[in-house]
Design a protein around this motif. Sequence first.
Motif, PDB file in Angstrom:
ATOM      1  N   ALA A   1      14.968  -8.717   0.592  1.00 26.77           N
ATOM      2  CA  ALA A   1      15.131 -10.169   0.474  1.00 26.77           C
ATOM      3  C   ALA A   1      16.309 -10.511  -0.422  1.00 26.77           C
ATOM      4  O   ALA A   1      17.090 -11.427  -0.121  1.00 26.77           O
ATOM      5  N   LEU A   2      16.465  -9.773  -1.506  1.00 26.07           N
ATOM      6  CA  LEU A   2      17.614  -9.989  -2.395  1.00 26.07           C
ATOM      7  C   LEU A   2      18.921  -9.712  -1.663  1.00 26.07           C
ATOM      8  O   LEU A   2      19.893 -10.455  -1.792  1.00 26.07           O
ATOM      9  N   ALA A   3      18.943  -8.650  -0.870  1.00 26.56           N
ATOM     10  CA  ALA A   3      20.133  -8.339  -0.079  1.00 26.56           C
ATOM     11  C   ALA A   3      20.426  -9.447   0.917  1.00 26.56           C
ATOM     12  O   ALA A   3      21.591  -9.820   1.123  1.00 26.56           O
TER      13      ALA A   3
ATOM     14  N   GLU B   1       8.743 -13.496   2.606  1.00 24.76           N
ATOM     15  CA  GLU B   1       8.000 -13.823   3.822  1.00 24.76           C
ATOM     16  C   GLU B   1       8.876 -13.700   5.069  1.00 24.76           C
ATOM     17  O   GLU B   1       8.407 -13.303   6.138  1.00 24.76           O
ATOM     18  N   ASP B   2      10.150 -14.070   4.946  1.00 19.83           N
ATOM     19  CA  ASP B   2      11.081 -13.949   6.068  1.00 19.83           C
ATOM     20  C   ASP B   2      11.333 -12.479   6.417  1.00 19.83           C
ATOM     21  O   ASP B   2      11.422 -12.115   7.587  1.00 19.83           O
ATOM     22  N   ILE B   3      11.446 -11.663   5.395  1.00 17.98           N
ATOM     23  CA  ILE B   3      11.635 -10.223   5.617  1.00 17.98           C
ATOM     24  C   ILE B   3      10.385  -9.638   6.262  1.00 17.98           C
ATOM     25  O   ILE B   3      10.470  -8.822   7.192  1.00 17.98           O
ATOM     26  N   LEU B   4       9.215 -10.040   5.776  1.00 14.96           N
ATOM     27  CA  LEU B   4       7.958  -9.557   6.359  1.00 14.96           C
ATOM     28  C   LEU B   4       7.821  -9.970   7.822  1.00 14.96           C
ATOM     29  O   LEU B   4       7.338  -9.198   8.648  1.00 14.96           O
TER      30      LEU B   4
ATOM     31  N   GLN C   1       7.486  -7.396  10.904  1.00 14.44           N
ATOM     32  CA  GLN C   1       6.383  -7.489  11.845  1.00 14.44           C
ATOM     33  C   GLN C   1       6.891  -7.656  13.275  1.00 14.44           C
ATOM     34  O   GLN C   1       6.365  -7.044  14.202  1.00 14.44           O
ATOM     35  N   LYS C   2       7.937  -8.446  13.449  1.00 17.16           N
ATOM     36  CA  LYS C   2       8.507  -8.644  14.783  1.00 17.16           C
ATOM     37  C   LYS C   2       9.115  -7.348  15.314  1.00 17.16           C
ATOM     38  O   LYS C   2       8.951  -7.003  16.478  1.00 17.16           O
ATOM     39  N   ARG C   3       9.805  -6.604  14.444  1.00 22.37           N
ATOM     40  CA  ARG C   3      10.486  -5.388  14.899  1.00 22.37           C
ATOM     41  C   ARG C   3       9.527  -4.223  15.103  1.00 22.37           C
ATOM     42  O   ARG C   3       9.661  -3.455  16.043  1.00 22.37           O
ATOM     43  N   SER C   4       8.545  -4.083  14.202  1.00 22.09           N
ATOM     44  CA  SER C   4       7.675  -2.908  14.263  1.00 22.09           C
ATOM     45  C   SER C   4       6.303  -3.185  14.868  1.00 22.09           C
ATOM     46  O   SER C   4       5.592  -2.249  15.243  1.00 22.09           O
ATOM     47  N   GLY C   5       5.904  -4.447  14.888  1.00 24.14           N
ATOM     48  CA  GLY C   5       4.580  -4.774  15.387  1.00 24.14           C
ATOM     49  C   GLY C   5       3.485  -4.561  14.359  1.00 24.14           C
ATOM     50  O   GLY C   5       2.309  -4.649  14.674  1.00 24.14           O
ATOM     51  N   ARG C   6       3.879  -4.262  13.124  1.00 23.36           N
ATOM     52  CA  ARG C   6       2.904  -4.022  12.047  1.00 23.36           C
ATOM     53  C   ARG C   6       3.060  -5.066  10.960  1.00 23.36           C
ATOM     54  O   ARG C   6       4.173  -5.429  10.595  1.00 23.36           O
ATOM     55  N   LYS C   7       1.940  -5.498  10.447  1.00 21.79           N
ATOM     56  CA  LYS C   7       1.944  -6.407   9.308  1.00 21.79           C
ATOM     57  C   LYS C   7       1.738  -5.563   8.055  1.00 21.79           C
ATOM     58  O   LYS C   7       0.752  -4.825   7.958  1.00 21.79           O
ATOM     59  N   LEU C   8       2.664  -5.656   7.123  1.00 23.26           N
ATOM     60  CA  LEU C   8       2.583  -4.839   5.910  1.00 23.26           C
ATOM     61  C   LEU C   8       1.609  -5.435   4.912  1.00 23.26           C
ATOM     62  O   LEU C   8       1.610  -6.636   4.670  1.00 23.26           O
ATOM     63  N   GLY C   9       0.810  -4.562   4.321  1.00 21.50           N
ATOM     64  CA  GLY C   9      -0.096  -4.971   3.261  1.00 21.50           C
ATOM     65  C   GLY C   9       0.650  -5.064   1.939  1.00 21.50           C
ATOM     66  O   GLY C   9       1.850  -4.785   1.850  1.00 21.50           O
ATOM     67  N   ALA C  10      -0.078  -5.438   0.903  1.00 21.23           N
ATOM     68  CA  ALA C  10       0.538  -5.625  -0.412  1.00 21.23           C
ATOM     69  C   ALA C  10       1.173  -4.339  -0.937  1.00 21.23           C
ATOM     70  O   ALA C  10       2.283  -4.360  -1.474  1.00 21.23           O
ATOM     71  N   LEU C  11       0.505  -3.209  -0.792  1.00 22.77           N
ATOM     72  CA  LEU C  11       1.055  -1.947  -1.295  1.00 22.77           C
ATOM     73  C   LEU C  11       2.195  -1.436  -0.419  1.00 22.77           C
ATOM     74  O   LEU C  11       3.126  -0.797  -0.913  1.00 22.77           O
TER      75      LEU C  11
ATOM     76  N   ARG D   1       4.481  -3.084   0.920  1.00 27.86           N
ATOM     77  CA  ARG D   1       5.717  -3.837   0.662  1.00 27.86           C
ATOM     78  C   ARG D   1       6.626  -3.143  -0.353  1.00 27.86           C
ATOM     79  O   ARG D   1       7.808  -3.431  -0.417  1.00 27.86           O
ATOM     80  N   ALA D   2       6.071  -2.239  -1.122  1.00 28.66           N
ATOM     81  CA  ALA D   2       6.859  -1.530  -2.135  1.00 28.66           C
ATOM     82  C   ALA D   2       7.700  -0.407  -1.538  1.00 28.66           C
ATOM     83  O   ALA D   2       8.679   0.020  -2.149  1.00 28.66           O
ATOM     84  N   ASP D   3       7.340   0.062  -0.354  1.00 32.79           N
ATOM     85  CA  ASP D   3       8.081   1.157   0.286  1.00 32.79           C
ATOM     86  C   ASP D   3       8.005   0.986   1.801  1.00 32.79           C
ATOM     87  O   ASP D   3       7.116   1.516   2.464  1.00 32.79           O
ATOM     88  N   VAL D   4       8.948   0.249   2.337  1.00 33.95           N
ATOM     89  CA  VAL D   4       8.940  -0.111   3.751  1.00 33.95           C
ATOM     90  C   VAL D   4       9.070   1.115   4.645  1.00 33.95           C
ATOM     91  O   VAL D   4       8.354   1.247   5.639  1.00 33.95           O
ATOM     92  N   PHE D   5       9.968   2.043   4.315  1.00 26.36           N
ATOM     93  CA  PHE D   5      10.175   3.222   5.161  1.00 26.36           C
ATOM     94  C   PHE D   5       8.924   4.087   5.234  1.00 26.36           C
ATOM     95  O   PHE D   5       8.578   4.594   6.293  1.00 26.36           O
ATOM     96  N   ALA D   6       8.237   4.265   4.116  1.00 30.07           N
ATOM     97  CA  ALA D   6       7.007   5.056   4.122  1.00 30.07           C
ATOM     98  C   ALA D   6       5.911   4.335   4.904  1.00 30.07           C
ATOM     99  O   ALA D   6       5.174   4.961   5.656  1.00 30.07           O
ATOM    100  N   ALA D   7       5.814   3.025   4.738  1.00 28.78           N
ATOM    101  CA  ALA D   7       4.780   2.261   5.426  1.00 28.78           C
ATOM    102  C   ALA D   7       4.968   2.295   6.938  1.00 28.78           C
ATOM    103  O   ALA D   7       3.999   2.384   7.692  1.00 28.78           O
ATOM    104  N   LEU D   8       6.218   2.244   7.390  1.00 26.09           N
ATOM    105  CA  LEU D   8       6.503   2.246   8.829  1.00 26.09           C
ATOM    106  C   LEU D   8       6.770   3.649   9.367  1.00 26.09           C
ATOM    107  O   LEU D   8       7.051   3.811  10.553  1.00 26.09           O
ATOM    108  N   GLN D   9       6.732   4.644   8.489  1.00 26.83           N
ATOM    109  CA  GLN D   9       6.995   6.038   8.839  1.00 26.83           C
ATOM    110  C   GLN D   9       8.360   6.183   9.523  1.00 26.83           C
ATOM    111  O   GLN D   9       8.491   6.801  10.577  1.00 26.83           O
TER     112      GLN D   9
END
Length: 143
Positions: free
Chosen positions: A96-98, A8-11, A15-25, A27-35
Amino acid sequence: MENGPRDEDILAFIQKRSGRKLGALDRADVFAALQLDGAEAEGFMSDFGAAFDVDLAGYEPAFHHHVGSRAGRFGWPIAVPYLFGVRMPVAVSTMALAARKGKWPLRYPVLAAKPARDWINWVIVLALLPCFVALLVFLVTSF
């Protein structure tokens, strides 16, 4: 269970940095989701490391996104390959693990760099473009 930042902290950071809230899917690939690719992805990871005090010395960007000059290359019809020919997604859970460990948790295989043959795109486009224009002119003048 380790104490420290959770998913949740990572999310919230994303969201703060990109302005986008990530959906469940997403979350598996942040770079692809944020392009994110190239310098944008490197800047994102740098900000992540600074925000959560993560040592990114073990982070190998070439496994997760295009680096340097490969990010801006012309990739049609043949896509520009990743440096090692593979792309590993970065998940929110990995970030989050990192953040909990204070260092990048992934270990990477030793691979040889894959040659980029995307120069063929320019040959294809520059050779076919005149043929396409000639066909168009022929069709327009025929009718």
